[in-house]
Scaffold this active site. Structure first.
Site, mmCIF file in Angstrom:
data_model
loop_
_atom_site.group_PDB
_atom_site.id
_atom_site.type_symbol
_atom_site.label_atom_id
_atom_site.label_comp_id
_atom_site.label_asym_id
_atom_site.label_seq_id
_atom_site.Cartn_x
_atom_site.Cartn_y
_atom_site.Cartn_z
ATOM 1 N N HIS A 37 36.399 45.856 32.138
ATOM 2 C CA HIS A 37 36.031 44.558 33.608
ATOM 3 C C HIS A 37 34.890 43.665 32.731
ATOM 4 O O HIS A 37 33.975 43.806 32.041
ATOM 5 C CB HIS A 37 34.474 45.720 34.138
ATOM 6 C CG HIS A 37 34.940 45.684 35.135
ATOM 7 N ND1 HIS A 37 33.608 43.825 36.074
ATOM 8 C CD2 HIS A 37 35.094 45.955 36.361
ATOM 9 C CE1 HIS A 37 33.528 44.538 37.350
ATOM 10 N NE2 HIS A 37 34.445 44.585 37.134
ATOM 11 N N GLU A 43 32.778 43.765 41.301
ATOM 12 C CA GLU A 43 33.900 42.490 41.097
ATOM 13 C C GLU A 43 32.781 41.561 42.655
ATOM 14 O O GLU A 43 32.946 40.736 42.687
ATOM 15 C CB GLU A 43 34.682 42.765 41.082
ATOM 16 C CG GLU A 43 35.751 41.747 41.553
ATOM 17 C CD GLU A 43 37.353 42.595 41.082
ATOM 18 O OE1 GLU A 43 37.294 42.871 39.657
ATOM 19 O OE2 GLU A 43 37.999 42.546 41.824
ATOM 20 N N ARG A 48 30.566 39.172 42.383
ATOM 21 C CA ARG A 48 32.196 37.193 42.843
ATOM 22 C C ARG A 48 32.576 37.563 44.235
ATOM 23 O O ARG A 48 32.438 36.060 44.842
ATOM 24 C CB ARG A 48 32.523 37.532 41.719
ATOM 25 C CG ARG A 48 31.867 37.346 39.552
ATOM 26 C CD ARG A 48 32.758 37.200 38.746
ATOM 27 N NE ARG A 48 32.725 39.210 38.344
ATOM 28 C CZ ARG A 48 33.674 39.938 38.817
ATOM 29 N NH1 ARG A 48 34.927 39.348 38.210
ATOM 30 N NH2 ARG A 48 34.130 40.671 38.093
ATOM 31 N N ARG A 52 40.062 40.713 36.636
ATOM 32 C CA ARG A 52 39.802 41.163 35.963
ATOM 33 C C ARG A 52 40.418 40.865 33.748
ATOM 34 O O ARG A 52 38.768 40.776 33.041
ATOM 35 C CB ARG A 52 39.730 42.925 35.952
ATOM 36 C CG ARG A 52 39.171 42.531 36.817
ATOM 37 C CD ARG A 52 38.688 44.651 37.046
ATOM 38 N NE ARG A 52 37.962 44.908 38.848
ATOM 39 C CZ ARG A 52 38.256 45.395 38.653
ATOM 40 N NH1 ARG A 52 38.173 47.145 38.371
ATOM 41 N NH2 ARG A 52 36.969 45.776 40.075
ATOM 42 N N HIS A 89 36.874 50.149 31.381
ATOM 43 C CA HIS A 89 36.617 49.549 32.493
ATOM 44 C C HIS A 89 37.562 51.048 32.988
ATOM 45 O O HIS A 89 37.455 52.386 33.294
ATOM 46 C CB HIS A 89 36.409 49.062 33.454
ATOM 47 C CG HIS A 89 36.167 49.073 34.773
ATOM 48 N ND1 HIS A 89 34.753 49.741 34.955
ATOM 49 C CD2 HIS A 89 36.845 48.369 36.070
ATOM 50 C CE1 HIS A 89 34.338 49.513 36.516
ATOM 51 N NE2 HIS A 89 36.150 48.903 36.712
ATOM 52 N N HIS A 90 39.075 51.004 33.192
ATOM 53 C CA HIS A 90 40.533 51.455 33.291
ATOM 54 C C HIS A 90 41.203 52.160 32.768
ATOM 55 O O HIS A 90 41.688 50.523 32.328
ATOM 56 C CB HIS A 90 40.783 50.592 34.953
ATOM 57 C CG HIS A 90 41.209 51.598 35.407
ATOM 58 N ND1 HIS A 90 40.511 52.220 36.659
ATOM 59 C CD2 HIS A 90 42.655 51.820 35.280
ATOM 60 C CE1 HIS A 90 41.025 53.265 37.056
ATOM 61 N NE2 HIS A 90 43.084 53.273 36.307
ATOM 62 N N ARG A 120 44.249 46.744 36.692
ATOM 63 C CA ARG A 120 44.287 47.626 38.466
ATOM 64 C C ARG A 120 43.233 45.962 39.069
ATOM 65 O O ARG A 120 42.106 45.758 38.564
ATOM 66 C CB ARG A 120 43.272 48.802 37.326
ATOM 67 C CG ARG A 120 42.538 49.525 39.087
ATOM 68 C CD ARG A 120 42.379 50.908 38.877
ATOM 69 N NE ARG A 120 40.897 50.606 38.380
ATOM 70 C CZ ARG A 120 39.895 49.991 39.415
ATOM 71 N NH1 ARG A 120 40.098 49.503 40.211
ATOM 72 N NH2 ARG A 120 38.713 49.786 38.020
#
Ligand code: ADP
Length: 468
Positions: free
Chosen positions: A261, A273, A276, A297, A399-400, A439
């Site tokens: 991220h 996010e 932003r 991302r 992050h993911h 993602r």
């Protein structure tokens, strides 16, 4: 009597607990996927036990900030947003670099609206619809006061669990999935708080253990370039589900697809996010913009890593702060530096003041024109010229984990020969395929609730089939 004493002594010596429980479905993991599954399968008439290895419930779902994506919802209709399921599908595929499993994406994008309606029926406030990166329309559903979506979803599901008296065992780690001679899943071995291992016999098991972002050894095994990265994940995101599933014969997909991220603080606190999306921009240590802030991302993270020092500052003004409680919380947490002018802010950020002032002036002009001639940002909701101004130092963090256990559209776990493992289902971040190579913000919640519900329905259908 002698025999019983002997058996207990032996069990004690082996660290095995004599207790054996029975239930219809064991759900491993108490995040959004696990509790959606548990509530759904309970409501279809099954007895459920949820296992949670940590002392608290909710896993990474507690940390989800942005929203839950869905198309063609009531909320969108009321706001006049002309989104479609097809657009949601193509945004998701494009965002995932088209390596997503299209059948799974079709399921999530079609059924996410039902997931939002279901959560709403259980009491969730998902009234506001905002924009997340990579989305053509506003489809990120979140609470009307702008607070984070994850706690709202967990609060809602937890109430549903309590209302139904579903048993949730905390500090209870699933350590093995048990199968019978025919290869059907028949229960799990659990390590309790006292370290003793016991068995729960069940007709079906749902794996909802989340991802492996907090296990840097596992992350690095599949993507060596992320060695030593910080993470935004909770401490329990160690990939137990991957290990359990592999041992049960499952196949894995896309394990090297791991997302960083772009806006985590150096300590791993995620700056959503949506900040932003609500208007903030990114500048580098020279006080200059360097990217369209609303790109996906992976792209924004890569652009950030090309900057001196491999970090950036996320900058916004007071009207952006007013859009969301979440943003006010970052300020209360002391994460932001503040200035009444951009000169003052620049000083606190330790970036050249003239450069920052010029960057912000240029951005306001572009915003007024409605065209970002420098970086092609499509949506510029704020002019960023009303004090006080804020900035938080950010960098990419793991992050993911997009890859994971291979499932089909019914959330059945697929073995190495391409066949479903009888009685084993999986949902949420532990699975792979939905998000492909990247993602999109808001898609994790859509995935975990939608496939969480499907895993609960499929476990029920499987159990009913057993008795036929
Ligand atoms: P998702 O978003 O897919 O629901 P979360 O991270 O929100 O994933 O939740 C997964 C939960 O599963 C976490 O609370 C985590 O602590 C729990 N968990 C992970 N491994 C195990 C395990 N072996 N046994 C029990 N719970 C586990």
């Amino acid at each position: 009597m002698k025999k019983l004493v002997l058996a207990l002594a032996l069990a004690g010596a082996l660290g095995v607990h004599a207790e054996t429980l029975k239930t219809d479905v064991v759900v491993i993991g108490s995040g959004g996927a696990g509790l959606s599954s548990a509530v759904t399968t309970h409501d279809l008439g099954n007895q459920v036990i949820v296992l949670e290895k940590m002392g608290i419930i909710g896993g990474n779902t507690n940390r989800a900030e942005g929203g839950i994506n869905a198309a063609e919802t009531q909320q969108q209709k009321e706001a006049g947003i002309p989104d479609t399921v097809d657009q949601f599908f193509s945004d998701t595929m494009k965002g995932g670099h088209d390596i997503n499993d299209a059948r799974l994406v079709r399921v999530v994008t079609t059924k996410a609206k039902d997931s939002v309606a279901w959560l709403t029926s259980l009491g969730a406030d998902l009234k506001t619809v905002g924009r997340a990166g990579g989305a053509k329309f506003n489809r990120a559903h979140r609470p009307s006061d702008g607070s984070a979506v994850g706690p709202e979803i967990m609060k809602t599901l937890w109430k549903a669990v309590k209302d139904r008296n579903i048993e949730v065992r905390r500090n209870s780690q699933a350590v093995e999935i048990l199968k019978n001679k025919k290869g059907a899943v028949v229960g799990v071995k659990v390590k309790g708080k006292d370290g003793k291992v016991y068995t729960i016999e069940s007709k079906a098991v749902v794996l909802a253990t989340g991802g492996f972002g907090a296990n840097n050894a596992m992350v690095t095994k599949y993507k060596p370039s992320l060695k030593g990265y910080a993470t935004t994940n909770h401490a329990g995101a160690t990939g137990d589900g991957i290990t359990l599933a592999l041992k049960a014969g499952a196949s894995l997909v896309d394990m090297d697809q791991i997302q960083a991220h772009p806006t985590a603080t150096p300590d791993g606190v995620l700056i959503s996010e949506s900040v932003r999306g609500d208007g903030a921009i990114l500048v580098n240590s020279q006080g200059k913009r360097f990217t369209n802030e609303l790109l996906t991302r992976d792209v924004v993270s890569n652009n950030e890593l090309k900057q001196p020092g491999r970090f950036a500052w996320i900058v916004w003004d007071e009207p952006v702060t007013k859009t969301a409680k979440l943003i006010q919380e970052y300020i209360h947490m002391g994460l932001a530096v503040t200035g009444n002018t951009y000169e003052e802010l620049a000083q606190k950020m330790n970036v050249p003041a003239d450069a920052l002032v010029a960057t912000m002036k240029r951005y306001s002009e572009l915003q007024a024109k409605g065209k970002d001639e420098d970086f092609g940002r499509a949506d510029m909701p704020q002019a960023l010229k009303t004090a006080p101004f804020y900035a938080v130092k950010v960098q990419p963090a793991v992050h993911h984990t997009m890859g994971g256990v291979h499932i089909d559209t019914k959330a059945e776990v697929i073995d190495t020969k391409g066949q479903p493992i009888p009685g084993l289902f999986a949902a949420g971040e532990v699975t792979g395929g939905v998000h492909g190579g990247n993602r999109l913000g808001g898609n994790a919640q859509a995935d975990i609730v939608t496939f969480g519900r499907i895993s609960g329905q499929s476990a029920d259908a499987y159990i009913k089939g057993l008795t036929k």
